[in-house]
Motif scaffolding. Structure first.
Motif, PDB file in Angstrom:
ATOM      1  N   GLU A   7       0.838  -1.204   0.000  1.00  0.00           N
ATOM      2  CA  GLU A   7       0.000   0.000   0.000  1.00  0.00           C
ATOM      3  C   GLU A   7       0.872   1.252   0.000  1.00  0.00           C
ATOM      4  OE1 GLU A   7      -2.330   3.008   1.802  1.00  0.00           O
ATOM      5  OE2 GLU A   7      -2.239   1.494   3.351  1.00  0.00           O
ATOM      6  N   GLN A   8       0.519   2.251  -0.815  1.00  0.00           N
ATOM      7  CA  GLN A   8       1.345   3.433  -1.026  1.00  0.00           C
ATOM      8  C   GLN A   8       0.928   4.649  -0.198  1.00  0.00           C
ATOM      9  OE1 GLN A   8       4.052   3.644  -3.501  1.00  0.00           O
ATOM     10  NE2 GLN A   8       3.863   1.453  -3.173  1.00  0.00           N
ATOM     11  N   HIS A   9      -0.207   4.603   0.500  1.00  0.00           N
ATOM     12  CA  HIS A   9      -0.685   5.754   1.265  1.00  0.00           C
ATOM     13  C   HIS A   9       0.283   6.075   2.402  1.00  0.00           C
ATOM     14  CE1 HIS A   9      -3.378   8.566   3.199  1.00  0.00           C
ATOM     15  NE2 HIS A   9      -3.185   7.918   4.327  1.00  0.00           N
ATOM     16  N   LEU A  10       0.539   7.364   2.598  1.00  0.00           N
ATOM     17  CA  LEU A  10       1.442   7.798   3.663  1.00  0.00           C
ATOM     18  C   LEU A  10       0.672   8.529   4.753  1.00  0.00           C
ATOM     19  CD1 LEU A  10       4.332   9.221   1.483  1.00  0.00           C
ATOM     20  CD2 LEU A  10       4.432   7.179   2.902  1.00  0.00           C
ATOM     21  N   ARG A  11       0.975   8.193   5.999  1.00  0.00           N
ATOM     22  CA  ARG A  11       0.400   8.923   7.121  1.00  0.00           C
ATOM     23  C   ARG A  11       1.167  10.236   7.295  1.00  0.00           C
ATOM     24  NH1 ARG A  11       1.651   5.394  11.813  1.00  0.00           N
ATOM     25  NH2 ARG A  11       3.482   5.080  10.564  1.00  0.00           N
ATOM     26  N   HIS A  12       0.595  11.159   8.061  1.00  0.00           N
ATOM     27  CA  HIS A  12       1.240  12.465   8.269  1.00  0.00           C
ATOM     28  C   HIS A  12       2.630  12.308   8.868  1.00  0.00           C
ATOM     29  CE1 HIS A  12      -1.900  15.181   7.032  1.00  0.00           C
ATOM     30  NE2 HIS A  12      -2.789  14.448   7.696  1.00  0.00           N
ATOM     31  N   VAL A  13       2.781  11.426   9.850  1.00  0.00           N
ATOM     32  CA  VAL A  13       4.082  11.253  10.499  1.00  0.00           C
ATOM     33  C   VAL A  13       5.121  10.745   9.494  1.00  0.00           C
ATOM     34  CG1 VAL A  13       3.742   8.880  11.347  1.00  0.00           C
ATOM     35  CG2 VAL A  13       5.244  10.437  12.590  1.00  0.00           C
ATOM     36  N   GLU A  14       4.684   9.955   8.542  1.00  0.00           N
ATOM     37  CA  GLU A  14       5.613   9.458   7.533  1.00  0.00           C
ATOM     38  C   GLU A  14       6.044  10.586   6.601  1.00  0.00           C
ATOM     39  OE1 GLU A  14       4.199   4.838   7.083  1.00  0.00           O
ATOM     40  OE2 GLU A  14       2.897   6.396   6.240  1.00  0.00           O
ATOM     41  N   LYS A  15       5.076  11.403   6.167  1.00  0.00           N
ATOM     42  CA  LYS A  15       5.371  12.525   5.264  1.00  0.00           C
ATOM     43  C   LYS A  15       6.200  13.600   5.952  1.00  0.00           C
ATOM     44  CE  LYS A  15       1.042  12.313   2.741  1.00  0.00           C
ATOM     45  NZ  LYS A  15      -0.220  13.004   2.552  1.00  0.00           N
ATOM     46  N   MET A  79      10.343   6.642  -2.047  1.00  0.00           N
ATOM     47  CA  MET A  79      10.330   5.271  -2.560  1.00  0.00           C
ATOM     48  C   MET A  79      11.194   4.360  -1.692  1.00  0.00           C
ATOM     49  SD  MET A  79       8.092   5.587  -4.767  1.00  0.00           S
ATOM     50  CE  MET A  79       8.012   3.887  -5.254  1.00  0.00           C
ATOM     51  N   GLU A  80      12.319   4.870  -1.216  1.00  0.00           N
ATOM     52  CA  GLU A  80      13.171   4.091  -0.311  1.00  0.00           C
ATOM     53  C   GLU A  80      12.410   3.766   0.969  1.00  0.00           C
ATOM     54  OE1 GLU A  80      17.048   4.880   2.444  1.00  0.00           O
ATOM     55  OE2 GLU A  80      17.162   5.612   0.381  1.00  0.00           O
ATOM     56  N   TYR A  81      11.718   4.777   1.519  1.00  0.00           N
ATOM     57  CA  TYR A  81      10.934   4.558   2.735  1.00  0.00           C
ATOM     58  C   TYR A  81       9.831   3.528   2.496  1.00  0.00           C
ATOM     59  CZ  TYR A  81       7.657   5.011   6.481  1.00  0.00           C
ATOM     60  OH  TYR A  81       6.810   4.696   7.513  1.00  0.00           O
ATOM     61  N   LEU A  82       9.102   3.665   1.383  1.00  0.00           N
ATOM     62  CA  LEU A  82       8.008   2.737   1.083  1.00  0.00           C
ATOM     63  C   LEU A  82       8.529   1.310   0.917  1.00  0.00           C
ATOM     64  CD1 LEU A  82       5.849   4.902  -1.322  1.00  0.00           C
ATOM     65  CD2 LEU A  82       5.216   4.130   0.970  1.00  0.00           C
ATOM     66  N   LYS A  83       9.705   1.166   0.325  1.00  0.00           N
ATOM     67  CA  LYS A  83      10.311  -0.157   0.161  1.00  0.00           C
ATOM     68  C   LYS A  83      10.642  -0.764   1.528  1.00  0.00           C
ATOM     69  CE  LYS A  83      14.505  -1.828  -1.563  1.00  0.00           C
ATOM     70  NZ  LYS A  83      15.765  -1.392  -2.069  1.00  0.00           N
ATOM     71  N   GLU A  84      11.233   0.055   2.418  1.00  0.00           N
ATOM     72  CA  GLU A  84      11.553  -0.409   3.772  1.00  0.00           C
ATOM     73  C   GLU A  84      10.278  -0.775   4.534  1.00  0.00           C
ATOM     74  OE1 GLU A  84      13.883   2.461   5.883  1.00  0.00           O
ATOM     75  OE2 GLU A  84      15.491   2.413   4.396  1.00  0.00           O
ATOM     76  N   ARG A  85       9.254   0.068   4.405  1.00  0.00           N
ATOM     77  CA  ARG A  85       7.993  -0.189   5.106  1.00  0.00           C
ATOM     78  C   ARG A  85       7.341  -1.473   4.598  1.00  0.00           C
ATOM     79  NH1 ARG A  85       2.883   3.765   4.555  1.00  0.00           N
ATOM     80  NH2 ARG A  85       2.744   2.613   2.605  1.00  0.00           N
ATOM     81  N   GLU A  86       7.369  -1.659   3.290  1.00  0.00           N
ATOM     82  CA  GLU A  86       6.784  -2.865   2.703  1.00  0.00           C
ATOM     83  C   GLU A  86       7.508  -4.114   3.217  1.00  0.00           C
ATOM     84  OE1 GLU A  86       6.083  -4.919  -1.680  1.00  0.00           O
ATOM     85  OE2 GLU A  86       6.763  -2.855  -1.571  1.00  0.00           O
TER      86      GLU A  86
END
Length: 106
Positions: A7-15, A79-86
């Protein structure tokens, strides 16, 4: 409720916190020459660093700001963050622990 790892949605703390943290770390690496120059100046100047290291401080700020304001750099870090989160959502293991060396003898 299971979280979809892709999932690609980002929470405020992530952004607002986590992605900018990655940006700061990567920008410092890319501006390592300016960081080193500023650090050396501060070590050599002591309490007078505020006055004596203005040139180095300005160069460092300019370099870092260039990266902070670059939308392509932001997307790269996102994208790096999303990859780590995934990966975390799939394995349940944080990146830091995943990258640590496992003991060879048990």
């Amino acid at each position: 409720m299971a979280l979809d790892p892709a999932e690609q949605h980002l929470r405020h703390v992530e952004k607002d916190v986590l992605i900018p943290k990655i940006m700061r770390e990567k920008a410092r690496e890319r501006c390592s020459e300016q960081v080193q120059d500023f650090t050396e100046c501060c070590k050599n100047s002591g309490l007078l660093m505020v006055v004596k290291c203005r040139k180095e401080n300005s160069a460092l700020k300019e370099c870092l700001t260039t990266y902070y304001n670059d939308p392509v750099f932001y997307e790269e870090c996102k994208m790096e963050y999303l990859k780590e989160r995934e990966e975390f959502r799939k394995t349940g293991i944080p990146t830091k622990k995943r990258l640590q060396k496992l003991p060879t003898s048990m």
